[in-house]
Design a protein around this motif. Sequence first.
Motif, PDB file in Angstrom:
ATOM      1  N   ASP A   6       2.029  -8.791   8.332  1.00  0.00           N
ATOM      2  CA  ASP A   6       1.307  -9.598   7.352  1.00  0.00           C
ATOM      3  C   ASP A   6       2.330 -10.493   6.657  1.00  0.00           C
ATOM      4  O   ASP A   6       3.470 -10.086   6.418  1.00  0.00           O
ATOM      5  CB  ASP A   6       0.633  -8.651   6.351  1.00  0.00           C
ATOM      6  N   ASN A   8       2.710 -12.520   3.192  1.00  0.00           N
ATOM      7  CA  ASN A   8       2.060 -12.702   1.897  1.00  0.00           C
ATOM      8  C   ASN A   8       2.866 -13.613   0.982  1.00  0.00           C
ATOM      9  O   ASN A   8       4.068 -13.818   1.165  1.00  0.00           O
ATOM     10  CB  ASN A   8       1.787 -11.341   1.234  1.00  0.00           C
ATOM     11  N   THR A  30      -1.099 -14.971   5.364  1.00  0.00           N
ATOM     12  CA  THR A  30      -2.276 -14.187   5.729  1.00  0.00           C
ATOM     13  C   THR A  30      -2.801 -13.340   4.577  1.00  0.00           C
ATOM     14  O   THR A  30      -3.896 -12.800   4.654  1.00  0.00           O
ATOM     15  CB  THR A  30      -1.973 -13.278   6.938  1.00  0.00           C
ATOM     16  N   SER A  31      -2.017 -13.209   3.516  1.00  0.00           N
ATOM     17  CA  SER A  31      -2.539 -12.570   2.307  1.00  0.00           C
ATOM     18  C   SER A  31      -1.933 -13.236   1.076  1.00  0.00           C
ATOM     19  O   SER A  31      -0.796 -13.716   1.106  1.00  0.00           O
ATOM     20  CB  SER A  31      -2.285 -11.051   2.293  1.00  0.00           C
ATOM     21  N   GLN A  59      -6.415 -12.743   3.114  1.00  0.00           N
ATOM     22  CA  GLN A  59      -6.696 -11.537   2.337  1.00  0.00           C
ATOM     23  C   GLN A  59      -6.312 -11.757   0.873  1.00  0.00           C
ATOM     24  O   GLN A  59      -5.221 -12.257   0.577  1.00  0.00           O
ATOM     25  CB  GLN A  59      -5.918 -10.362   2.922  1.00  0.00           C
ATOM     26  N   THR A 220       4.518  -5.896   5.621  1.00  0.00           N
ATOM     27  CA  THR A 220       4.214  -7.221   5.086  1.00  0.00           C
ATOM     28  C   THR A 220       5.481  -7.863   4.560  1.00  0.00           C
ATOM     29  O   THR A 220       6.351  -7.190   3.997  1.00  0.00           O
ATOM     30  CB  THR A 220       3.143  -7.147   3.971  1.00  0.00           C
ATOM     31  N   PRO A 250      -3.590 -10.357   8.415  1.00  0.00           N
ATOM     32  CA  PRO A 250      -3.679  -9.680   7.114  1.00  0.00           C
ATOM     33  C   PRO A 250      -3.420  -8.192   7.260  1.00  0.00           C
ATOM     34  O   PRO A 250      -3.806  -7.579   8.273  1.00  0.00           O
ATOM     35  CB  PRO A 250      -5.136  -9.964   6.686  1.00  0.00           C
ATOM     36  N   ALA A 251      -2.784  -7.602   6.287  1.00  0.00           N
ATOM     37  CA  ALA A 251      -2.371  -6.199   6.392  1.00  0.00           C
ATOM     38  C   ALA A 251      -3.533  -5.254   6.616  1.00  0.00           C
ATOM     39  O   ALA A 251      -3.385  -4.227   7.298  1.00  0.00           O
ATOM     40  CB  ALA A 251      -1.618  -5.799   5.114  1.00  0.00           C
ATOM     41  N   GLN A 253      -6.473  -5.957   8.056  1.00  0.00           N
ATOM     42  CA  GLN A 253      -7.352  -6.335   9.159  1.00  0.00           C
ATOM     43  C   GLN A 253      -7.107  -5.423  10.339  1.00  0.00           C
ATOM     44  O   GLN A 253      -5.969  -5.202  10.739  1.00  0.00           O
ATOM     45  CB  GLN A 253      -7.125  -7.794   9.566  1.00  0.00           C
TER      46      GLN A 253
END
Length: 254
Positions: A6, A8, A30-31, A59, A220, A250-251, A253
């Motif tokens: 992920d 972030n 992704t987050s 996310q 992440t 995303p973490a 997902q």
Amino acid sequence: MIPRIDLNADLGEHDGAPPAAARDLLRAVTSANVACGWHAGDAVSMRLTVSEAAALGVQIGAHPSYPDRVGFGRRVVPMSPTEIADAVAHQVHALCAVATAERASVRHVKPHGALYNLACRDRQVADGIVSGLLLVDASLALYAPADSVLALAGGPAGLHVVAEGFLDRAYEDDGTLTPRDVPGAVLDDAAAAAVRAVDWVRTGTVRTRTGRVLTLRLETLCVHGDTGDAASIAVGVREALAAAGVRVLPALQA
């Protein structure tokens, strides 16, 4: 199994509509850890960041802090564990309400600045944060460095802890982040960040400021929103990971 990670970033750290740089960064990750107003951000920034993150499939997470807008949340504010729990719960509740209004949901919590750093070594602060999450929703994931005091507080409390590392910060030999007032603490070389990310995901290790190889489990990777040219760093890292066969997702997902 194909490795995954992920990516972030701390976002919403402004008042009002997101500036272009923040929007570029949001599109590269992704987050998103959205500031809840106590160190930065306001009602408008929260709503617009959440809305755009949801539209992009990013996310959404809450980014609570000490009450320290003057110091951008990077100063320790003396608070009891109960006060920390209430502060965290208040901020997370606020972002959850915004997300609900935007037909989105908050999936994780990542504390900000001094609150995060102190919780990684102080069990009382860590317990306060964990208690705050549990006051809101026990299904919220907690972003924390692997094997830190914060991670060790969250796991036994039943929280899903996501192991976090920092692309744009140097590490000390004990696994802590190099203090920002030390030369070389902030890393803003996009090419070097890409190489570091791929190597870290592949090997589970990262080099410290002194050159030592540190084993640090990773799920992440964070790019700070206020690091110089953060969007370019995130884009370069994401492209390098994809080229290396790493899935960037995303973490939370599946």
